[in-house]
Design an enzyme around this catalytic site. Structure first.
Site, PDB file in Angstrom:
ATOM      1  CB  CYS A  20      -0.929  -0.006   1.209  1.00  0.00           C
ATOM      2  SG  CYS A  20      -1.990   1.445   1.300  1.00  0.00           S
ATOM      3  CB  CYS A  66      -0.816   2.563   3.975  1.00  0.00           C
ATOM      4  SG  CYS A  66      -2.488   2.050   3.598  1.00  0.00           S
ATOM      5  CG  ASP A  67       2.951   1.290   4.578  1.00  0.00           C
ATOM      6  OD1 ASP A  67       2.356   1.805   5.538  1.00  0.00           O
ATOM      7  OD2 ASP A  67       2.854   0.099   4.268  1.00  0.00           O
TER       8      ASP A  67
END
Length: 575
Positions: A399, A402-403
């Site tokens: 992701c 997300c990261d």
């Protein structure tokens, strides 16, 4: 556009707040507002729900994280101006109050610190603004909002707990985990302290705790008698409370279960016409169409609403939107669906029984329904190589939304050649990462506009190449070992992160449990009406394979709901 009036060219500006609060205008004088007028109206309406006073204490230092300090001071000052029940207090890190509160980082925000141990290290931005607003209301009311089972479990807690959740403003999963922590701190203010840390604003803390993926939760026993728990990802409320109290990792499907205890037993029973399992575009549409057809329905989502779309940085092929962040698109769809049916997040399905009525067990609730629609989607396909599992969350990710922010200044690799891979690569490149795409073929499978965009961004591509191993050390990923499939040569490529986008596999656990027919690729077989081989059970979206696009998922969701309505009205299996 920067919301700050001072020159911040040498500092990183805060990420956007969600919705219309994303671009607050600069306050050039003490009488001017920081928040836009429409945002102020929304917040004022929200504050009508306040039931008691809330103290917001802000601590800043003039020589650290200046843009975030300015943002937080102006943001909190505006909140206090909007409602007299919000009391804003501002202090320097050198003040005695900061020492008394054990505040050492700038900026830090405390919520009613004389009553609760709830704090943000770093200004709440992006998705976390929503968490902040909800917790502000809960602190005002003195109500945690936890389920009765969670409250009962926390009531038995005897020892103190310290919870830290590392987040990223763009992560759609982080707010749910932060809410878990903060709700526990409200329920047991005598024993639970909870902190939300923006990993990008407090890089020193993130590095010290080995944060390579978010949400990353650390639960500690301040007395030091128990080893800390380190948890990756979003958890259900039930599982989170179980781990907080027991200080042991709980299997995802076992939180709260006791020997001989059947899912849903001793809980409540609800009767509805249709249960939809999955809160992505297909499931949300199915729930809405079922309700519009006059059927009672509920949508159950084990994680966060939106599915894979929620972690797609930009959607550029959904009709009506030239470009829209995936999470924003799904927020709009979810808001529309909620006007018709309940959408329950964190509601995993434990068991399905097919009988005169279909029984769907979800936690402590059993739903008795006349039709079941499975919209369980698909999950990312692992490479199955050495080091992939070992370094997951410490450099291996699926992701970028997300990261990616954690690696915005680093060399990273993306594996894959489809739309998802190129979307991830573009997002990472625009964050500032040095991106290399690794593709096992000599041509992409992605849409032309994504290929063209990748070329414009100057992203490197290594063709005819597979990843054979993820290499790292105690700090996380340091390199990947890659192999050229044409000549067999191998080499080691230094990277700090590997983003895996090599396809998806359908989530068909429930389907297999109840005996649904699957095709040779493992997807649920359906007819044109989204009917499966078992009457009253339907499937839609990515779990059925085919053209896996948002528009097709939406269409299939509508079709499944309309078929359920037709079949409930005229049961074809009885003829």
């Amino acid at each position: 556009m920067s919301p700050f009036s001072r020159d911040t060219s040498k500092e990183t500006a805060p990420a956007e707040m969600p919705g219309d609060a994303a671009a607050p205008t600069a306050a050039t004088g003490s009488g001017e507002w920081f928040l836009p007028e429409d945002t102020r109206r929304d917040v004022a309406r929200l504050f009508e729900k306040l039931t008691g006073p809330v103290v917001l204490e802000v601590y800043v230092s003039p020589d650290h994280n200046v843009p975030y300090n300015d943002y937080l001071v102006k943001f909190v000052r505006d909140l206090a101006r909007l409602d007299a029940r919000i009391e804003a207090r501002f202090s320097d890190l050198s003040d005695e109050t900061a020492k008394k509160r054990d505040v050492t980082f700038s900026p830090t925000l405390l919520l009613s610190p004389d009553a609760y141990a709830i704090r943000y290290l770093g200004a709440p931005l992006g998705e976390e603004v929503r968490t902040f607003m909800e917790i502000l209301l809960r602190v005002s009311a003195g109500q945690s909002g936890l389920a009765e089972a969670a409250k009962k479990r926390l009531a038995a807690l005897k020892d103190p707990r310290r919870v830290t959740v590392f987040v990223n403003p763009a992560c759609p999963y982080c707010p749910g985990q932060v809410l878990n922590a903060f709700r526990c701190a409200i329920e047991r203010p005598d024993l639970v302290a909870a902190t939300c840390i923006d990993a990008a604003q407090h890089t020193q803390a993130a590095t010290a705790h080995g944060v390579g993926s978010v949400p990353h939760t650390i639960i500690e026993d301040p007395d030091g008698s128990l080893a800390p728990l380190s948890i990756l990802g979003l958890e259900s409320e039930e599982r989170f409370v179980d781990e907080l109290t027991s200080m042991r990792v709980t299997p995802a499907n076992a939180a709260g279960d006791e020997p001989g205890h059947a899912p849903g037993a001793a809980g409540k029973v609800e009767e509805v016409d249709v249960v939809v399992v999955g809160g992505g575009p297909a499931g949300l549409t199915a729930g809405m169409y079922a309700a519009r057809g006059g059927l009672s329905a509920v949508v159950l989502e084990k994680s966060v609403v939106g599915g894979q779309v929620a972690v797609t940085p930009q959607v550029e092929n959904y009709p009506g939107f030239a470009t829209v962040p995936g999470v924003r698109l799904m927020e709009m769809v979810a808001a529309q669906t909620r006007q018709y049916v309940p959408v329950v997040e964190g509601a995993g399905v434990d068991e399905v029984k097919i009988g005169r009525r279909i029984e769907v067990a979800s936690g402590e609730t059993t739903y008795l329904c006349r039709a079941l629609i499975l919209a369980t989607g698909a999950t990312w396909r692992k490479l199955g190589i050495p080091g992939e599992d070992r370094y997951f969350g410490r450099g291996v990710s699926a992701c970028a939304a997300c990261d990616g922010y954690l690696y915005k200044d680093a060399a990273v690799a993306v594996v894959g050649g489809g739309n998802t891979a190129l979307t991830e690569a573009l997002h990472l490149a625009r964050l500032g990462a040095s991106v290399t795409v690794l593709h096992r073929r000599d041509v992409f499978r992605a849409e032309k506009h994504l290929v063209d965009a990748l070329t414009r961004e100057g992203v490197d591509v290594v063709w005819n190449t597979v990843v054979e191993e993820v290499v790292g050390d105690e700090t996380g990923v340091t390199a990947v070992r890659i192999k050229n499939v044409t000549d067999g040569s191998t080499r080691q490529m230094p990277v700090k992160a590997l983003f895996v986008a090599a396809g998806y596999i359908p989530v068909t656990g429930l389907a297999q449990d109840i005996g649904l027919a699957l095709d040779e690729s493992g997807y649920i077989k359906v007819d044109r009406g989204m009917r499966t081989n078992i009457p009253r059970v339907y499937a839609c979206g990515d779990v059925t394979g085919g053209v896996r696009q948002i528009v097709t998922a939406v269409g299939q969701g509508a079709t499944a709901a309309l078929s359920a309505f037709e079949d409930i009205s005229h049961p074809y299996w009885r003829k």
